[in-house]
Design a protein around this motif. Structure first.
Motif, mmCIF file in Angstrom:
data_model
loop_
_atom_site.group_PDB
_atom_site.id
_atom_site.type_symbol
_atom_site.label_atom_id
_atom_site.label_comp_id
_atom_site.label_asym_id
_atom_site.label_seq_id
_atom_site.Cartn_x
_atom_site.Cartn_y
_atom_site.Cartn_z
ATOM 1 N N HIS A 212 0.968 -12.563 -1.483
ATOM 2 C CA HIS A 212 1.840 -13.086 -2.542
ATOM 3 C C HIS A 212 3.291 -13.041 -2.070
ATOM 4 O O HIS A 212 3.769 -11.999 -1.584
ATOM 5 C CB HIS A 212 1.655 -12.245 -3.812
ATOM 6 N N ASN A 213 3.987 -14.170 -2.203
ATOM 7 C CA ASN A 213 5.388 -14.250 -1.775
ATOM 8 C C ASN A 213 5.574 -13.787 -0.326
ATOM 9 O O ASN A 213 6.467 -13.014 -0.002
ATOM 10 C CB ASN A 213 6.297 -13.445 -2.709
ATOM 11 N N ARG A 214 4.666 -14.262 0.527
ATOM 12 C CA ARG A 214 4.725 -14.011 1.970
ATOM 13 C C ARG A 214 4.563 -12.541 2.343
ATOM 14 O O ARG A 214 5.088 -12.086 3.370
ATOM 15 C CB ARG A 214 6.041 -14.553 2.565
ATOM 16 N N LYS A 215 3.862 -11.795 1.529
ATOM 17 C CA LYS A 215 3.557 -10.406 1.897
ATOM 18 C C LYS A 215 2.272 -9.979 1.200
ATOM 19 O O LYS A 215 1.862 -10.548 0.182
ATOM 20 C CB LYS A 215 4.713 -9.469 1.547
ATOM 21 N N TRP A 216 1.640 -8.969 1.785
ATOM 22 C CA TRP A 216 0.411 -8.424 1.215
ATOM 23 C C TRP A 216 0.766 -7.387 0.155
ATOM 24 O O TRP A 216 1.569 -6.486 0.399
ATOM 25 C CB TRP A 216 -0.447 -7.781 2.304
ATOM 26 N N VAL A 217 0.130 -7.519 -1.007
ATOM 27 C CA VAL A 217 0.362 -6.570 -2.097
ATOM 28 C C VAL A 217 -0.998 -6.130 -2.648
ATOM 29 O O VAL A 217 -1.999 -6.856 -2.548
ATOM 30 C CB VAL A 217 1.217 -7.197 -3.219
ATOM 31 N N VAL A 218 -1.028 -4.953 -3.237
ATOM 32 C CA VAL A 218 -2.258 -4.431 -3.828
ATOM 33 C C VAL A 218 -2.617 -5.254 -5.057
ATOM 34 O O VAL A 218 -1.763 -5.529 -5.910
ATOM 35 C CB VAL A 218 -2.087 -2.949 -4.206
ATOM 36 N N ALA A 219 -3.897 -5.658 -5.124
ATOM 37 C CA ALA A 219 -4.347 -6.498 -6.239
ATOM 38 C C ALA A 219 -5.381 -5.797 -7.113
ATOM 39 O O ALA A 219 -5.904 -6.398 -8.053
ATOM 40 C CB ALA A 219 -4.928 -7.803 -5.706
ATOM 41 N N GLY A 220 -5.686 -4.562 -6.806
ATOM 42 C CA GLY A 220 -6.668 -3.845 -7.610
ATOM 43 C C GLY A 220 -7.469 -2.870 -6.776
ATOM 44 O O GLY A 220 -7.180 -2.635 -5.592
ATOM 45 N N LYS A 221 -8.492 -2.311 -7.395
ATOM 46 C CA LYS A 221 -9.351 -1.338 -6.733
ATOM 47 C C LYS A 221 -10.324 -2.046 -5.798
ATOM 48 O O LYS A 221 -10.764 -3.169 -6.060
ATOM 49 C CB LYS A 221 -10.116 -0.537 -7.780
ATOM 50 N N ALA A 222 -10.666 -1.398 -4.700
ATOM 51 C CA ALA A 222 -11.553 -1.992 -3.702
ATOM 52 C C ALA A 222 -12.936 -2.250 -4.269
ATOM 53 O O ALA A 222 -13.419 -1.525 -5.147
ATOM 54 C CB ALA A 222 -11.652 -1.082 -2.478
ATOM 55 N N ASP A 223 -13.593 -3.304 -3.769
ATOM 56 C CA ASP A 223 -14.988 -3.567 -4.109
ATOM 57 C C ASP A 223 -15.876 -2.565 -3.369
ATOM 58 O O ASP A 223 -15.471 -2.012 -2.336
ATOM 59 C CB ASP A 223 -15.374 -4.992 -3.706
ATOM 60 N N PRO A 224 -17.096 -2.335 -3.855
ATOM 61 C CA PRO A 224 -18.009 -1.424 -3.150
ATOM 62 C C PRO A 224 -18.274 -1.911 -1.725
ATOM 63 O O PRO A 224 -18.407 -3.110 -1.481
ATOM 64 C CB PRO A 224 -19.281 -1.468 -3.995
ATOM 65 N N GLU A 225 -18.353 -0.969 -0.792
ATOM 66 C CA GLU A 225 -18.603 -1.292 0.610
ATOM 67 C C GLU A 225 -20.080 -1.192 0.932
ATOM 68 O O GLU A 225 -20.786 -0.322 0.416
ATOM 69 C CB GLU A 225 -17.825 -0.334 1.528
ATOM 70 N N MET A 226 -20.539 -2.081 1.806
ATOM 71 C CA MET A 226 -21.880 -1.964 2.333
ATOM 72 C C MET A 226 -21.929 -0.786 3.304
ATOM 73 O O MET A 226 -20.906 -0.437 3.908
ATOM 74 C CB MET A 226 -22.270 -3.248 3.066
ATOM 75 N N PRO A 227 -23.089 -0.133 3.473
ATOM 76 C CA PRO A 227 -23.185 0.938 4.471
ATOM 77 C C PRO A 227 -22.729 0.435 5.835
ATOM 78 O O PRO A 227 -23.116 -0.661 6.263
ATOM 79 C CB PRO A 227 -24.677 1.282 4.476
#
Length: 286
Positions: free
Chosen positions: A169-184
């Motif tokens: 967003h606006n030419r930079k990475w910003v936190v958008a929320g909690k991570a999705d579950p990861e596969m093993p």
């Protein structure tokens, strides 16, 4: 009172599967069976705390055996999955065996560190596809300080770098929320493993064949990642003469922070796109 048991998913715990005898099967067949064991997550319960923490199988068959120091288990999220040898804090390794003629002091250095740093400053992005995509820059290392005559296995895995999902967003990475579950997480074993310390030290060790995918049902051993999440590659060095020894061996782990990246289905930052074009002779699809 002791903390209540926690449910986690761990790869490679329990008893390894019975392997067919050598005279009735090839080495590749036996290794394939064992790979399946290493990659199959099993539900376990964590009991106790600190150095007294124990892995208890959910089936009630008693404590599970694994290599390493269990103190690190206290920080595992329920969705994380590790080989047993990786469940440990950095500790004094037991790679050197009494009687070795030559003491070892293993070191791993990242190749093309300057190029990785250029990408890191922009915020490295790696494209993931359903069929699998190789990484660029390629992950290559030089190894030194090994015992020349002993055999070693080199491995790599890629783990979540944090607990967030991102957006550009606006030419930079910003936190958008909690991570999705990861596969093993799957281990990528370098195809030249096992090899002697002398053989490893004579060349640049490349992990370029490792591929990244967003296909959650992948059956080809690719590394499964979530788009718009940040990841950290890790290198592992194990002194062992066969991959069948991995669950009972000590892992020495190396992390290069400049290699972290955000997985994407299409490049977001035009500076990263230009770096890929400038330095990757096989760059395409821009």
């Amino acid at each position: 009172p002791p903390p209540p048991p926690r449910q986690v998913s761990v790869c490679g715990v329990g008893s390894p599967p019975p392997l067919p005898p050598p005279h009735r099967s090839s080495l590749s067949t036996r290794r394939q069976i064992f790979h399946q064991f290493l990659w199959t997550p099993r539900p376990v319960a964590l009991e106790g705390s600190g150095t007294d923490m124990k892995l208890q199988s959910c089936g009630g068959t008693g404590p599970l055996q694994f290599a390493g120091v269990p103190g690190f288990l206290a920080s595992l999220a329920p969705t994380h999955s590790y080989l047993p040898g990786l469940i440990h804090q950095p500790v004094e390794d037991n790679l050197h065996h009494p009687g070795d003629e030559e003491a070892e002091d293993p070191k791993v250095a990242l190749e093309s560190a300057d190029l990785w740093e250029k990408f890191h400053q922009c915020g490295t992005e790696m494209v993931i596809t359903k069929s699998g995509r190789q990484m660029f820059p390629q992950l290559k290392v030089r190894v030194s300080g090994l015992d020349k005559n002993s055999k070693y296995i080199l491995l790599m895995d890629i783990i979540a770098a944090d607990e967030y999902r991102y957006k550009y967003h606006n030419r930079k990475w910003v936190v958008a929320g909690k991570a999705d579950p990861e596969m093993p997480k799957r281990m990528y074993i370098h195809p030249d493993s096992p090899a002697t310390g002398e053989q490893w030290m004579q060349k640049v060790v490349s992990f370029h064949k490792l591929k990244l995918t967003n296909n959650l049902s992948d059956k080809h051993g690719l590394t499964i990642l979530n788009s718009m999440h940040k990841y950290q590659p890790r290198f592992h060095l194990v002194r062992a003469s066969d991959i069948l020894q991995l669950p009972y061996s000590t892992f020495r782990t190396y992390v290069f922070k400049e290699c972290d990246f955000i997985a994407v289905t299409a490049y977001q930052n035009e500076k990263v796109t230009q770096l890929k074009i400038d330095h990757n002779p096989f760059a395409k699809g821009f």
